[in-house]
Write a protein that holds these residues in place. Structure first.
Motif, PDB file in Angstrom:
ATOM      1  N   ARG A  67       0.836  -1.195   0.000  1.00  0.00           N
ATOM      2  CA  ARG A  67       0.000   0.000   0.000  1.00  0.00           C
ATOM      3  C   ARG A  67       0.873   1.248   0.000  1.00  0.00           C
ATOM      4  NH1 ARG A  67      -5.315  -1.054   1.556  1.00  0.00           N
ATOM      5  NH2 ARG A  67      -5.694  -3.210   2.205  1.00  0.00           N
ATOM      6  N   VAL A  68       0.279   2.341  -0.430  1.00  0.00           N
ATOM      7  CA  VAL A  68       0.921   3.654  -0.364  1.00  0.00           C
ATOM      8  C   VAL A  68       0.003   4.571   0.443  1.00  0.00           C
ATOM      9  CG1 VAL A  68       1.766   5.658  -1.646  1.00  0.00           C
ATOM     10  CG2 VAL A  68       2.024   3.351  -2.609  1.00  0.00           C
ATOM     11  N   ARG A  69       0.572   5.256   1.408  1.00  0.00           N
ATOM     12  CA  ARG A  69      -0.217   6.161   2.237  1.00  0.00           C
ATOM     13  C   ARG A  69       0.011   7.596   1.794  1.00  0.00           C
ATOM     14  NH1 ARG A  69       0.048   6.542   8.867  1.00  0.00           N
ATOM     15  NH2 ARG A  69      -1.582   8.137   9.139  1.00  0.00           N
ATOM     16  N   LEU A  70      -1.054   8.334   1.590  1.00  0.00           N
ATOM     17  CA  LEU A  70      -0.984   9.742   1.208  1.00  0.00           C
ATOM     18  C   LEU A  70      -1.418  10.605   2.381  1.00  0.00           C
ATOM     19  CD1 LEU A  70      -0.841  12.187  -0.771  1.00  0.00           C
ATOM     20  CD2 LEU A  70      -3.232  11.660  -1.381  1.00  0.00           C
ATOM     21  N   ARG A  71      -0.550  11.539   2.750  1.00  0.00           N
ATOM     22  CA  ARG A  71      -0.881  12.531   3.770  1.00  0.00           C
ATOM     23  C   ARG A  71      -0.705  13.904   3.126  1.00  0.00           C
ATOM     24  NH1 ARG A  71      -1.093  12.829   9.485  1.00  0.00           N
ATOM     25  NH2 ARG A  71      -0.505  14.867  10.330  1.00  0.00           N
ATOM     26  N   ALA A  72      -1.785  14.651   3.026  1.00  0.00           N
ATOM     27  CA  ALA A  72      -1.773  15.978   2.401  1.00  0.00           C
ATOM     28  C   ALA A  72      -2.084  17.033   3.448  1.00  0.00           C
ATOM     29  CB  ALA A  72      -2.788  16.040   1.267  1.00  0.00           C
ATOM     30  N   THR A  73      -1.165  17.986   3.608  1.00  0.00           N
ATOM     31  CA  THR A  73      -1.330  19.069   4.574  1.00  0.00           C
ATOM     32  C   THR A  73      -1.393  20.387   3.827  1.00  0.00           C
ATOM     33  OG1 THR A  73      -0.015  17.817   6.178  1.00  0.00           O
ATOM     34  CG2 THR A  73      -0.384  20.154   6.650  1.00  0.00           C
ATOM     35  N   THR A  74      -2.439  21.154   4.049  1.00  0.00           N
ATOM     36  CA  THR A  74      -2.605  22.425   3.337  1.00  0.00           C
ATOM     37  C   THR A  74      -1.486  23.390   3.690  1.00  0.00           C
ATOM     38  OG1 THR A  74      -4.046  23.295   5.074  1.00  0.00           O
ATOM     39  CG2 THR A  74      -5.111  22.163   3.231  1.00  0.00           C
ATOM     40  N   LEU A  75      -1.113  24.219   2.721  1.00  0.00           N
ATOM     41  CA  LEU A  75      -0.014  25.163   2.918  1.00  0.00           C
ATOM     42  C   LEU A  75      -0.488  26.507   3.466  1.00  0.00           C
ATOM     43  CD1 LEU A  75       2.018  24.485  -0.344  1.00  0.00           C
ATOM     44  CD2 LEU A  75       2.415  23.594   1.940  1.00  0.00           C
ATOM     45  N   ARG A  76      -1.750  26.776   3.427  1.00  0.00           N
ATOM     46  CA  ARG A  76      -2.266  28.063   3.898  1.00  0.00           C
ATOM     47  C   ARG A  76      -2.575  27.991   5.388  1.00  0.00           C
ATOM     48  NH1 ARG A  76      -6.744  30.456  -0.112  1.00  0.00           N
ATOM     49  NH2 ARG A  76      -6.283  32.262   1.221  1.00  0.00           N
ATOM     50  N   GLY A  77      -2.389  29.104   6.073  1.00  0.00           N
ATOM     51  CA  GLY A  77      -2.709  29.177   7.492  1.00  0.00           C
ATOM     52  C   GLY A  77      -1.787  28.289   8.319  1.00  0.00           C
ATOM     53  N   VAL A  78      -2.365  27.660   9.324  1.00  0.00           N
ATOM     54  CA  VAL A  78      -1.563  26.819  10.220  1.00  0.00           C
ATOM     55  C   VAL A  78      -1.296  25.445   9.621  1.00  0.00           C
ATOM     56  CG1 VAL A  78      -2.391  27.976  12.295  1.00  0.00           C
ATOM     57  CG2 VAL A  78      -3.654  26.004  11.410  1.00  0.00           C
ATOM     58  N   GLY A  79      -1.946  25.142   8.507  1.00  0.00           N
ATOM     59  CA  GLY A  79      -1.767  23.832   7.887  1.00  0.00           C
ATOM     60  C   GLY A  79      -2.697  22.803   8.481  1.00  0.00           C
ATOM     61  N   VAL A  80      -3.583  22.284   7.652  1.00  0.00           N
ATOM     62  CA  VAL A  80      -4.573  21.301   8.086  1.00  0.00           C
ATOM     63  C   VAL A  80      -4.363  20.018   7.295  1.00  0.00           C
ATOM     64  CG1 VAL A  80      -7.025  20.753   8.197  1.00  0.00           C
ATOM     65  CG2 VAL A  80      -6.240  23.092   8.669  1.00  0.00           C
ATOM     66  N   VAL A  81      -4.426  18.889   7.981  1.00  0.00           N
ATOM     67  CA  VAL A  81      -4.322  17.604   7.290  1.00  0.00           C
ATOM     68  C   VAL A  81      -5.639  17.354   6.571  1.00  0.00           C
ATOM     69  CG1 VAL A  81      -3.957  15.119   7.530  1.00  0.00           C
ATOM     70  CG2 VAL A  81      -2.672  16.714   8.969  1.00  0.00           C
ATOM     71  N   ALA A  82      -5.600  17.507   5.254  1.00  0.00           N
ATOM     72  CA  ALA A  82      -6.815  17.364   4.459  1.00  0.00           C
ATOM     73  C   ALA A  82      -7.085  15.921   4.072  1.00  0.00           C
ATOM     74  CB  ALA A  82      -6.707  18.226   3.195  1.00  0.00           C
ATOM     75  N   VAL A  83      -6.030  15.143   3.875  1.00  0.00           N
ATOM     76  CA  VAL A  83      -6.168  13.737   3.484  1.00  0.00           C
ATOM     77  C   VAL A  83      -5.103  12.928   4.214  1.00  0.00           C
ATOM     78  CG1 VAL A  83      -6.015  12.061   1.595  1.00  0.00           C
ATOM     79  CG2 VAL A  83      -7.095  14.281   1.196  1.00  0.00           C
ATOM     80  N   ASP A  84      -5.509  11.805   4.750  1.00  0.00           N
ATOM     81  CA  ASP A  84      -4.573  10.854   5.357  1.00  0.00           C
ATOM     82  C   ASP A  84      -5.162   9.476   5.120  1.00  0.00           C
ATOM     83  OD1 ASP A  84      -2.657   9.531   6.752  1.00  0.00           O
ATOM     84  OD2 ASP A  84      -2.964  10.558   8.654  1.00  0.00           O
ATOM     85  N   GLU A  85      -4.745   8.851   4.030  1.00  0.00           N
ATOM     86  CA  GLU A  85      -5.423   7.635   3.572  1.00  0.00           C
ATOM     87  C   GLU A  85      -4.455   6.709   2.861  1.00  0.00           C
ATOM     88  OE1 GLU A  85      -9.023   6.771   0.433  1.00  0.00           O
ATOM     89  OE2 GLU A  85      -9.249   8.451   1.823  1.00  0.00           O
ATOM     90  N   GLU A  86      -4.737   5.396   2.925  1.00  0.00           N
ATOM     91  CA  GLU A  86      -3.911   4.414   2.245  1.00  0.00           C
ATOM     92  C   GLU A  86      -4.574   3.971   0.946  1.00  0.00           C
ATOM     93  OE1 GLU A  86      -2.835   1.151   4.725  1.00  0.00           O
ATOM     94  OE2 GLU A  86      -1.675   2.389   6.133  1.00  0.00           O
ATOM     95  N   PHE A  87      -3.736   3.714  -0.060  1.00  0.00           N
ATOM     96  CA  PHE A  87      -4.194   3.263  -1.374  1.00  0.00           C
ATOM     97  C   PHE A  87      -3.491   1.947  -1.699  1.00  0.00           C
ATOM     98  CE2 PHE A  87      -4.742   7.749  -1.135  1.00  0.00           C
ATOM     99  CZ  PHE A  87      -5.886   8.042  -1.861  1.00  0.00           C
ATOM    100  N   LYS A  88      -4.259   0.941  -2.023  1.00  0.00           N
ATOM    101  CA  LYS A  88      -3.717  -0.384  -2.284  1.00  0.00           C
ATOM    102  C   LYS A  88      -3.061  -0.431  -3.660  1.00  0.00           C
ATOM    103  CE  LYS A  88      -5.006  -5.288  -2.148  1.00  0.00           C
ATOM    104  NZ  LYS A  88      -6.111  -6.252  -1.944  1.00  0.00           N
TER     105      LYS A  88
END
Length: 304
Positions: free
Chosen positions: A181-202
């Motif tokens: 699997r590959v895990r994607l963690r996406a954190t927004t660059l604006r403001g304090v930074g929010v984790v928008a996606v944290d998910e695994e893809f097979k």
């Protein structure tokens, strides 16, 4: 190297008997847990005071030691933490003349918790005590880390996916582990930074190359559903260690980062201190060399 031990009173088949076991009983009262390799080593070497070689050290300063687990019993909490980080059991073994605690592990190796952290003195207690007294340089046990810049393409999601698939191939072909699997963690660059996606893809069936486009499309769709763009996030793609993976390989971490990373877009390979031991160190080194060849960097320059 046997000479310094013989001078200290060691001989083949030596057994300190009751004296060794009394010292062990006192040591276990402070939280140390005995195991067969430690008992054998203490029976053979307990009570020895190994003096440094008269001609000085061969590679580093020669250091004497005393073999008595009671000398290191106050260091049991520190040794237990080290055992957790190495993934191997440790038992207090003695102390050096420079006041560093010694420990023996479940494989019969001799370690020292000294300046700069933990050190491997020898693959056996005999070799470790001899090396210490004759000044043979120990092996520093540290958590290795390599960083490989992404080569020759825009640092976008597609490049990150293709880089992490290269890592999948290299980790598998060198025998580290086979990622599923590959895990994607996406954190927004604006403001304090929010984790928008944290998910695994097979990973799908077929070649890794055939996985690249579907993975990129699936991750893009997930980012769209979260209301963010890949270009507006720091993206970290990691390869989770498959469940059931044992030994030092379970501590290996591989990640690809694009976006606002201060060091720039890169693939990183890291592991716990247990990866300092062979054969894991050799295997991980081969993995790092393969990734360096792909990245166009030198492993010495990439290592941290």
């Amino acid at each position: 190297m046997t000479g310094v031990l013989t001078e200290a009173g060691w001989r083949p088949g030596r057994d300190a008997g009751d004296a060794a076991m009394l010292a062990v009983l006192i040591t276990v009262t402070v939280g140390a847990e005995l195991f067969p390799a430690a008992e054998r080593a203490l029976r053979e070497f307990h009570g020895l005071h190994v003096h440094p070689a008269a001609d000085g050290g061969r590679e580093v300063a020669a250091i004497g030691s005393v073999v008595d687990p009671r000398e290191a019993r106050l260091d049991v909490p520190s040794l237990n933490r080290l055992a957790d980080s190495l993934g191997v059991r440790l038992f207090p073994f003695g102390r050096t003349d420079t006041d560093a605690p010694l420990a023996v592990d479940a494989h019969g190796r001799l370690l020292m918790l000294g300046p700069g952290g933990p050190w491997l003195l020898g693959e056996t207690v005999h070799d470790g005590l001899s090396a210490l007294a004759t000044g043979i340089a120990p092996v520093r046990l540290r958590a290795p880390r390599w960083r490989f810049p992404l080569p020759g393409r825009p640092a976008d999601l597609d490049a990150a996916v293709r880089a992490v698939l290269v890592a999948v191939f290299v980790l598998h072909s060198t025998g580290v582990f086979s990622a599923r699997r590959v895990r994607l963690r996406a954190t927004t660059l604006r403001g304090v930074g929010v984790v928008a996606v944290d998910e695994e893809f097979k990973l799908g069936r077929g070649s890794l190359e055939s996985n690249a486009e579907p993975l990129t499309e699936a991750m893009t769709a997930r980012l769209d559903a979260a209301g963010v763009r890949a270009g507006g996030c720091e993206l970290v793609l990691t390869l989770p260690v498959p469940s059931g993976t044992e030994g030092p390989s379970a501590t290996v971490e591989c990640a690809v980062t694009v976006g606002s990373s201060a060091d720039g877009p890169a693939l990183t390979l890291s592991a716990g201190p247990s990866a300092s031991f062979d054969p894991t160190a050799k295997t991980l080194g081969a993995c790092a060399q393969a990734l360096a060849d792909w990245s166009g960097t030198l492993t010495d320059a990439a290592a941290r």
